[in-house]
Design an enzyme around this catalytic site. Structure first.
Site, PDB file in Angstrom:
ATOM      1  N   LYS A   1       0.994  -1.042  -0.161  1.00  0.00           N
ATOM      2  CA  LYS A   1       0.206   0.074  -0.287  1.00  0.00           C
ATOM      3  C   LYS A   1       0.870   1.162  -0.235  1.00  0.00           C
ATOM      4  CE  LYS A   1      -3.622   2.989   0.938  1.00  0.00           C
ATOM      5  NZ  LYS A   1      -4.587   3.300  -0.561  1.00  0.00           N
TER       6      LYS A   1
ATOM      7  N   CYS B   1      -3.388  10.695   1.454  1.00  0.00           N
ATOM      8  CA  CYS B   1      -3.281   9.572   1.386  1.00  0.00           C
ATOM      9  C   CYS B   1      -1.428   9.959   0.242  1.00  0.00           C
ATOM     10  CB  CYS B   1      -3.699   8.821   0.529  1.00  0.00           C
ATOM     11  SG  CYS B   1      -5.225   8.821   0.439  1.00  0.00           S
TER      12      CYS B   1
HETATM   13  N1  SAJ Z   1      -1.602  14.918  -9.234  1.00  0.00           N
HETATM   14  C1  SAJ Z   1      -0.820  15.589 -10.371  1.00  0.00           C
HETATM   15  N2  SAJ Z   1      -0.960  15.305 -11.011  1.00  0.00           N
HETATM   16  C2  SAJ Z   1      -0.884  13.430 -11.704  1.00  0.00           C
HETATM   17  C3  SAJ Z   1      -1.667  12.691 -11.349  1.00  0.00           C
HETATM   18  C4  SAJ Z   1      -1.672  13.589  -9.553  1.00  0.00           C
HETATM   19  O1  SAJ Z   1      -0.364  16.573  -9.901  1.00  0.00           O
HETATM   20  O2  SAJ Z   1      -0.567  13.359 -12.358  1.00  0.00           O
HETATM   21  C5  SAJ Z   1      -2.030  15.467  -7.792  1.00  0.00           C
HETATM   22  C6  SAJ Z   1      -3.740  15.566  -7.712  1.00  0.00           C
HETATM   23  O3  SAJ Z   1      -3.945  16.953  -8.786  1.00  0.00           O
HETATM   24  C7  SAJ Z   1      -3.910  15.710  -6.410  1.00  0.00           C
HETATM   25  C8  SAJ Z   1      -2.764  14.409  -5.770  1.00  0.00           C
HETATM   26  O4  SAJ Z   1      -1.787  14.317  -6.922  1.00  0.00           O
HETATM   27  O5  SAJ Z   1      -3.000  16.823  -6.106  1.00  0.00           O
HETATM   28  C9  SAJ Z   1      -3.356  13.025  -5.462  1.00  0.00           C
HETATM   29  O6  SAJ Z   1      -4.375  12.677  -6.347  1.00  0.00           O
HETATM   30  P1  SAJ Z   1      -3.979  11.613  -6.958  1.00  0.00           P
HETATM   31  O7  SAJ Z   1      -6.114  11.409  -8.113  1.00  0.00           O
HETATM   32  O8  SAJ Z   1      -3.083  10.099  -7.428  1.00  0.00           O
HETATM   33  O9  SAJ Z   1      -4.796  10.265  -5.612  1.00  0.00           O
HETATM   34  P2  SAJ Z   1      -5.339  10.058  -4.611  1.00  0.00           P
HETATM   35  O10 SAJ Z   1      -4.933  11.141  -2.866  1.00  0.00           O
HETATM   36  O11 SAJ Z   1      -6.941  10.527  -4.894  1.00  0.00           O
HETATM   37  O12 SAJ Z   1      -5.630   8.961  -4.172  1.00  0.00           O
HETATM   38  C10 SAJ Z   1      -4.726   8.092  -4.053  1.00  0.00           C
HETATM   39  C11 SAJ Z   1      -5.036   6.442  -5.017  1.00  0.00           C
HETATM   40  N3  SAJ Z   1      -3.527   5.984  -5.188  1.00  0.00           N
HETATM   41  C12 SAJ Z   1      -2.393   5.848  -6.840  1.00  0.00           C
HETATM   42  O13 SAJ Z   1      -3.098   5.813  -7.551  1.00  0.00           O
HETATM   43  C13 SAJ Z   1      -1.495   5.286  -6.529  1.00  0.00           C
HETATM   44  C14 SAJ Z   1      -5.893   5.982  -4.801  1.00  0.00           C
HETATM   45  O14 SAJ Z   1      -5.634   4.827  -5.298  1.00  0.00           O
HETATM   46  C15 SAJ Z   1      -5.315   5.428  -2.890  1.00  0.00           C
HETATM   47  O15 SAJ Z   1      -6.638   4.221  -2.434  1.00  0.00           O
HETATM   48  C16 SAJ Z   1      -5.544   6.505  -2.924  1.00  0.00           C
HETATM   49  O16 SAJ Z   1      -4.360   7.623  -2.835  1.00  0.00           O
HETATM   50  C17 SAJ Z   1      -5.124   6.019  -0.767  1.00  0.00           C
HETATM   51  O17 SAJ Z   1      -6.035   6.332  -0.436  1.00  0.00           O
HETATM   52  O18 SAJ Z   1      -4.297   5.603  -0.710  1.00  0.00           O
END
Ligand code: SAJ
Length: 433
Positions: A215, A269
Site C-alpha cells: 500500500k 494519501c
Molecule cells: N496529481 C498530479 N499529477 C498527476 C496525478 C495527480 O499533480 O499526474 C496530484 C492530484 O492533483 C492530487 C494528488 O496528486 O493533488 C493526488 O491525486 P491522485 O488522484 O493521484 O490520488 P488520490 O490521493 O486521490 O488517491 C490515491 C490513489 N493512489 C494511487 O493512485 C497510487 C488511490 O488509488 C488510493 O486509494 C488513495 O491514494 C489512498 O487512499 O491511498
C-alpha cells in the site's frame, strides 16, 4: 454466523473509506453495523443520509439503511467480521500515528469470539497489523491469536488496504484488485472469502507485512512520478519551454509515461504515505524523501510565479480557479490549490477572486479577507489574469475565444491552445523567480 451464511459485519470508522465500504458490504446482503466516535455521524447515517460527498454514495446509503442492512452506532456489538478503517495521520516529525488503529482494536477486543475475522484496511506502517494482534492478545488472553499459538487460532487477523480513488470510490471498491495479507496463510484465506462477497477484482493473498508495504509503495510510486513531472515543469519555466508540449512529445515514446505537473500534491494519501516508508528506513530513502520535497516545493514555486505576475500587473484583477485537491471533487483537505490561493489572498487581498464550483462557501482562512467567491462566467468577464489551480471539467471546457485576451498561469495544463504569456512576460517571471 446466521443460517443464510452471510456474516454480520462491523465496520469501525465511517469516513471516506469506512462508509462506502460499509455500504457496499451491506449491498452484498450482509448486515452491517458501522461504528464511529461521532454521534453526529452516527445520527446522519441512521437517517439514511451521508456526511461526506462521493458519487452515488447518497442513494446507496439511503437504500441499505432503509432495507435495515446498515445501521450506525457509537457502541460496539458482536459481529463475525470486523473491518477497521480509521485514519493514520503523521505527526510534525512525519512519524506515523497508529493510535486510532490501536484504539479501534481496543474497542472491538471485548466482543471478539472464536471464529471472528479482524481486518485492518487503514494505510499503516509495516508491522501495525502485528501490533494490533498483540494488543488483542493482551486484552483477550482467553483467545488463541494467530502467530502466537501453535494450535489453530480462535480468530483470524489480516491486512487488506483500500485502493480507491476519491470520486470513483464505489466503482473502485468493487472492481479494483485487492492484496490481502494474513498474519498467517489461514488468516489470509478467511479474509479472502469475505472480500469475494463484494469484490469483482482479483484478490491476491500474501502476508500482512508485505500487504502493508504494498500500500505504501503504491502511493510512494505515484508521488515520485508526480515529482518528476513537477521538477520538469520548474526546469521548463526556467528555460522558457512549454512543459506540456515536452511531456506530450516524450510520452509518444512507447516506454515513457510522464504524469502531469500541477501546483503540488494534495490529499491525505500520496503526500502522507511515503513518509511512512522514510520513517521506517531513513537511510535508504533519499529518492522518496526528495520527491516529497519536490512536490511540496512546487507549491512555493507556483506562489512565487503568481506573485511575480501580479506584481508586474498591479491594476489587473485576478481569479484563482479551483481550491480542491484535485479535479471534480469537493475535497479541500491538504489542497495545494487552496494553499496557493490563500497565500495570494493574504498578499493581494481583494484583488483576488476565487472560483470553486464545488464549494458552497470559501474555507475559513478566506473569511474577512475581502476576497469574493465568483463563478467562472464572472471570472471570464471581470478578471484580467486567470490562475488555473485545479483541472475541474467546468474550467477545461471554456473555449479559447472566451479567454484568449487573458493572461493565464495554467498550473495544470488544461488549456494547451492558450497563447503563451508573451515573451517579455516570461522573461520577467524567470527573473523574478
Ligand atoms: N496529481 C498530479 N499529477 C498527476 C496525478 C495527480 O499533480 O499526474 C496530484 C492530484 O492533483 C492530487 C494528488 O496528486 O493533488 C493526488 O491525486 P491522485 O488522484 O493521484 O490520488 P488520490 O490521493 O486521490 O488517491 C490515491 C490513489 N493512489 C494511487 O493512485 C497510487 C488511490 O488509488 C488510493 O486509494 C488513495 O491514494 C489512498 O487512499 O491511498
Amino acid at each position: 454466523m446466521k443460517s443464510d451464511n452471510k456474516p454480520d459485519v462491523c465496520v469501525v470508522g465511517l469516513g471516506y473509506i469506512g462508509l462506502p465500504t460499509a455500504a457496499v458490504i451491506a449491498r452484498a446482503g450482509c448486515k452491517v453495523l458501522g461504528l464511529d466516535v461521532s454521534q453526529r455521524v452516527v445520527d446522519t447515517i441512521n437517517r439514511g443520509e451521508i456526511h461526506i460527498e462521493e458519487v452515488d454514495l447518497d442513494g446507496l446509503v439511503q437504500g441499505v439503511v432503509s432495507r435495515g442492512l446498515l445501521s450506525a452506532s457509537i457502541e460496539v456489538a458482536p459481529a463475525d467480521i470486523f473491518v477497521i478503517a480509521v485514519p493514520t495521520p503523521f505527526d510534525e516529525n512525519h512519524a506515523p500515528d497508529i493510535s486510532y488503529v490501536l484504539s479501534a482494536a481496543r474497542t472491538i477486543a471485548p466482543v471478539l469470539k472464536a471464529g471472528d475475522v479482524v481486518i485492518l484496511e487503514s494505510t499503516s506502517p509495516v508491522g501495525t497489523t502485528e501490533q494490533m494482534r498483540d494488543m488483542i492478545a493482551e486484552m483477550r488472553p482467553d483467545l488463541k491469536v494467530p502467530g502466537l499459538t501453535r494450535e489453530i487460532p480462535d480468530i483470524s487477523i489480516a491486512y487488506c488496504p483500500e485502493r480507491v480513488l476519491p470520486g470513483r470510490i464505489l466503482e473502485e471498491l468493487t472492481n479494483n484488485d485487492r492484496s490481502i495479507g494474513g498474519i498467517t496463510p489461514r488468516c489470509a484465506r478467511k479474509a479472502l472469502s469475505f472480500y469475494k462477497r463484494f469484490v469483482r477484482g482479483e484478490c491476491v493473498t500474501t502476508d500482512a507485512r508485505s500487504a502493508e508495504m504494498t500500500k505504501l509503495v503504491e502511493n510512494a510510486y505515484r508521488d515520485v512520478n508526480i515529482a518528476f513531472a513537477n521538477e520538469l515543469s520548474m526546469v521548463a519555466d526556467r528555460m522558457g519551454l512549454d512543459v506540456w508540449e515536452v511531456i506530450r512529445l516524450a510520452n509518444r515514446h512507447p516506454r515513457v509515461n510522464i504524469l502531469s505537473p500541477g501546483p503540488g500534491v494534495g490529499g491525505h494519501c500520496i503526500a502522507v504515505d511515503p513518509w511512512f516508508i522514510v520513517h521506517s528506513a531513513p537511510e535508504e530513502t533519499p529518492l522518496i524523501r526528495t520527491a516529497r520535497g519536490v512536490n511540496d516545493g512546487k507549491m512555493h514555486h507556483v506562489i512565487a510565479r503568481a506573485e511575480a505576475l501580479l506584481e508586474t500587473h498591479p491594476e489587473a484583477r485576478v481569479a484563482c480557479l479551483g481550491l480542491a485537491f484535485k479535479a471534480n471533487i469537493d475535497d479541500f483537505r491538504e489542497s495545494p490549490a487552496r494553499f496557493v490561493a490563500s497565500r495570494l489572498v493574504r498578499r493581494f487581498g481583494s484583488r483576488i477572486s476565487v472560483v470553486e464550483p464545488y464549494a458552497a462557501e470559501l474555507p475559513l482562512e478566506f473569511k474577512d479577507t475581502g476576497v469574493a467567491q465568483i463563478d467562472i462566467d464572472d471570472a471570464l468577464e471581470i478578471c484580467d489574469i486567470l490562475i488555473v489551480l485545479v483541472d475541474h471539467d467546468v474550467f477545461r471546457v471554456v473555449p479559447l475565444a472566451e479567454r484568449a485576451d487573458k493572461l493565464v498561469y495554467d498550473t495544470r495544463g488544461i488549456w494547451p491552445d492558450q497563447p503563451r504569456v508573451v515573451r517579455e512576460e516570461e522573461a520577467k517571471l524567470r527573473l523574478a523567480v
